[in-house]
Design a protein around this motif. Sequence first.
Motif, PDB file in Angstrom:
ATOM      1  N   PHE A  11      -0.258  11.647  -4.083  1.00 53.80           N
ATOM      2  CA  PHE A  11       1.105  12.067  -3.749  1.00 53.80           C
ATOM      3  C   PHE A  11       1.440  13.215  -4.687  1.00 53.80           C
ATOM      4  CE2 PHE A  11       1.286   7.639  -2.191  1.00 53.80           C
ATOM      5  CZ  PHE A  11       1.760   7.887  -0.906  1.00 53.80           C
ATOM      6  N   LYS A  14       0.043  13.343  -8.237  1.00 52.71           N
ATOM      7  CA  LYS A  14      -0.320  11.989  -8.655  1.00 52.71           C
ATOM      8  C   LYS A  14      -1.456  11.416  -7.807  1.00 52.71           C
ATOM      9  CE  LYS A  14       1.573   7.419  -9.432  1.00 52.71           C
ATOM     10  NZ  LYS A  14       1.202   7.247 -10.841  1.00 52.71           N
ATOM     11  N   SER A  36       1.546  -3.003 -11.368  1.00 52.06           N
ATOM     12  CA  SER A  36       2.588  -2.400 -10.534  1.00 52.06           C
ATOM     13  C   SER A  36       2.368  -0.893 -10.458  1.00 52.06           C
ATOM     14  CB  SER A  36       3.954  -2.720 -11.149  1.00 52.06           C
ATOM     15  OG  SER A  36       4.970  -2.128 -10.389  1.00 52.06           O
ATOM     16  N   GLY A  37       2.405  -0.361  -9.255  1.00 46.86           N
ATOM     17  CA  GLY A  37       2.234   1.083  -9.076  1.00 46.86           C
ATOM     18  C   GLY A  37       0.783   1.516  -8.991  1.00 46.86           C
ATOM     19  N   GLY A  39      -1.335   0.996  -6.550  1.00 44.19           N
ATOM     20  CA  GLY A  39      -1.768   1.445  -5.223  1.00 44.19           C
ATOM     21  C   GLY A  39      -2.106   0.340  -4.243  1.00 44.19           C
ATOM     22  N   LYS A  40      -1.727  -0.895  -4.531  1.00 41.88           N
ATOM     23  CA  LYS A  40      -2.058  -2.014  -3.637  1.00 41.88           C
ATOM     24  C   LYS A  40      -1.353  -1.882  -2.276  1.00 41.88           C
ATOM     25  CE  LYS A  40      -0.377  -4.996  -6.581  1.00 41.88           C
ATOM     26  NZ  LYS A  40       0.099  -4.066  -7.632  1.00 41.88           N
ATOM     27  N   SER A  41      -0.044  -1.635  -2.318  1.00 44.63           N
ATOM     28  CA  SER A  41       0.703  -1.514  -1.058  1.00 44.63           C
ATOM     29  C   SER A  41       0.226  -0.298  -0.259  1.00 44.63           C
ATOM     30  CB  SER A  41       2.202  -1.389  -1.327  1.00 44.63           C
ATOM     31  OG  SER A  41       2.696  -2.586  -1.896  1.00 44.63           O
ATOM     32  N   ILE A  42      -0.025   0.791  -0.969  1.00 43.59           N
ATOM     33  CA  ILE A  42      -0.519   2.001  -0.295  1.00 43.59           C
ATOM     34  C   ILE A  42      -1.847   1.711   0.409  1.00 43.59           C
ATOM     35  CG2 ILE A  42      -1.579   4.271  -0.802  1.00 43.59           C
ATOM     36  CD1 ILE A  42       1.516   4.216  -0.661  1.00 43.59           C
ATOM     37  N   GLN A  85       5.712  -6.020   1.714  1.00 45.49           N
ATOM     38  CA  GLN A  85       6.195  -6.485   0.416  1.00 45.49           C
ATOM     39  C   GLN A  85       7.703  -6.787   0.459  1.00 45.49           C
ATOM     40  OE1 GLN A  85       4.854  -4.035  -2.809  1.00 45.49           O
ATOM     41  NE2 GLN A  85       5.860  -5.283  -4.360  1.00 45.49           N
TER      42      GLN A  85
HETATM   43  N1  LIG Z   1       5.777   7.409   0.106  1.00 48.20           N
HETATM   44  C1  LIG Z   1       5.452   7.691  -1.144  1.00 48.20           C
HETATM   45  N2  LIG Z   1       5.662   8.911  -1.655  1.00 48.20           N
HETATM   46  C2  LIG Z   1       5.294   9.218  -2.921  1.00 48.20           C
HETATM   47  N3  LIG Z   1       4.702   8.356  -3.761  1.00 48.20           N
HETATM   48  C3  LIG Z   1       4.486   7.126  -3.305  1.00 48.20           C
HETATM   49  C4  LIG Z   1       4.843   6.721  -1.988  1.00 48.20           C
HETATM   50  N4  LIG Z   1       4.478   5.434  -1.831  1.00 48.20           N
HETATM   51  C5  LIG Z   1       3.945   5.049  -2.995  1.00 48.20           C
HETATM   52  N5  LIG Z   1       3.935   6.063  -3.887  1.00 48.20           N
HETATM   53  C6  LIG Z   1       3.374   6.005  -5.239  1.00 48.20           C
HETATM   54  O1  LIG Z   1       2.061   5.474  -5.130  1.00 48.20           O
HETATM   55  C7  LIG Z   1       1.790   4.633  -6.252  1.00 48.20           C
HETATM   56  C8  LIG Z   1       1.293   3.298  -5.751  1.00 48.20           C
HETATM   57  O2  LIG Z   1       2.359   2.613  -5.081  1.00 48.20           O
HETATM   58  P1  LIG Z   1       2.150   1.178  -4.449  1.00 48.20           P
HETATM   59  O3  LIG Z   1       3.416   0.847  -3.755  1.00 48.20           O
HETATM   60  O4  LIG Z   1       0.901   1.180  -3.659  1.00 48.20           O
HETATM   61  O5  LIG Z   1       1.970   0.281  -5.751  1.00 48.20           O
HETATM   62  P2  LIG Z   1       1.661  -1.277  -5.850  1.00 48.20           P
HETATM   63  O6  LIG Z   1       0.325  -1.446  -6.487  1.00 48.20           O
HETATM   64  O7  LIG Z   1       1.879  -1.911  -4.527  1.00 48.20           O
HETATM   65  O8  LIG Z   1       2.787  -1.750  -6.878  1.00 48.20           O
HETATM   66  P3  LIG Z   1       3.665  -3.116  -6.934  1.00 48.20           P
HETATM   67  O9  LIG Z   1       2.777  -4.153  -7.568  1.00 48.20           O
HETATM   68  O10 LIG Z   1       4.810  -2.754  -7.822  1.00 48.20           O
HETATM   69  O11 LIG Z   1       4.085  -3.451  -5.545  1.00 48.20           O
HETATM   70  C9  LIG Z   1       3.075   4.580  -7.073  1.00 48.20           C
HETATM   71  O12 LIG Z   1       2.934   5.480  -8.157  1.00 48.20           O
HETATM   72  C10 LIG Z   1       4.147   5.070  -6.134  1.00 48.20           C
HETATM   73  O13 LIG Z   1       5.148   5.755  -6.809  1.00 48.20           O
END
Ligand SMILES: Nc1ncnc2c1ncn2[C@@H]1O[C@H](COP(=O)(O)OP(=O)(O)OP(=O)(O)O)[C@@H](O)[C@H]1O
Length: 168
Positions: A11, A14, A36-37, A39-42, A85
């Motif tokens: 992104f 990043k 947290s953050g 990238g799991k949800s992504i 989530q």
């Molecule tokens: N649509 C978006 N635009 C820009 N950055 C994004 C977007 N979605 C996620 N990110 C970034 O991608 C990274 C990973 O986000 P993600 O939601 O996958 O984290 P996660 O591992 O699921 O965290 P958590 O355990 O808090 O749910 C984070 O730094 C977040 O800011």
Amino acid sequence: MISVRNITKNFGEKNVLNGLNLEIPRGETLVIMGRSGSGKSILLKIITGLIPADSGEIWFDGTEISKLKAKKMNVLRQKIGMLFQSAALFDSMTVAENVAFMLDQHTNYSKQEMRKIVDEKLELVDLEGVQDLRPAELSGGMRKRVGLARALAFNPEVILYDEPDNRT
Ligand SMILES: Nc1ncnc2c1ncn2[C@@H]1O[C@H](COP(=O)(O)OP(=O)(O)OP(=O)(O)O)[C@@H](O)[C@H]1O
Ligand SMILES: [Mg+2]
């Protein structure tokens, strides 16, 4: 069943995923843990084709999904249930309308048939009698279970759970 091949996602400046590989055989349960953050949800959104990866491939049951046109992608999505989530319900719709949303969009089921599926899936997640409430009238855990009922609506072959907890 699911093959994640060399997936990269940035992104802006990043870098979130950097050459990720993952093989998930049919019938296997796999847990992904990370900060947290991280990238799991992504990753889950990339697997379901909701957001595109910058590079790499996602294969689902022998099909590479990034090359699919919208129509075929919709058919494939019915095989993958996703629990988001944050539940990701539509606030303006009732619980029943939320659970039936994809059925309503992508099948020719009658209202009666849809109601039957909705009732059955809500019963599975231990939520009876909330069909006509709106998400704002539910607790957080109940909303998440409505999201799960919706994910189950098509009897998917695979379910991706983003942060399930002891309520789901
Ligand atoms: N649509 C978006 N635009 C820009 N950055 C994004 C977007 N979605 C996620 N990110 C970034 O991608 C990274 C990973 O986000 P993600 O939601 O996958 O984290 P996660 O591992 O699921 O965290 P958590 O355990 O808090 O749910 C984070 O730094 C977040 O800011
Ligand atoms: Mg997350």
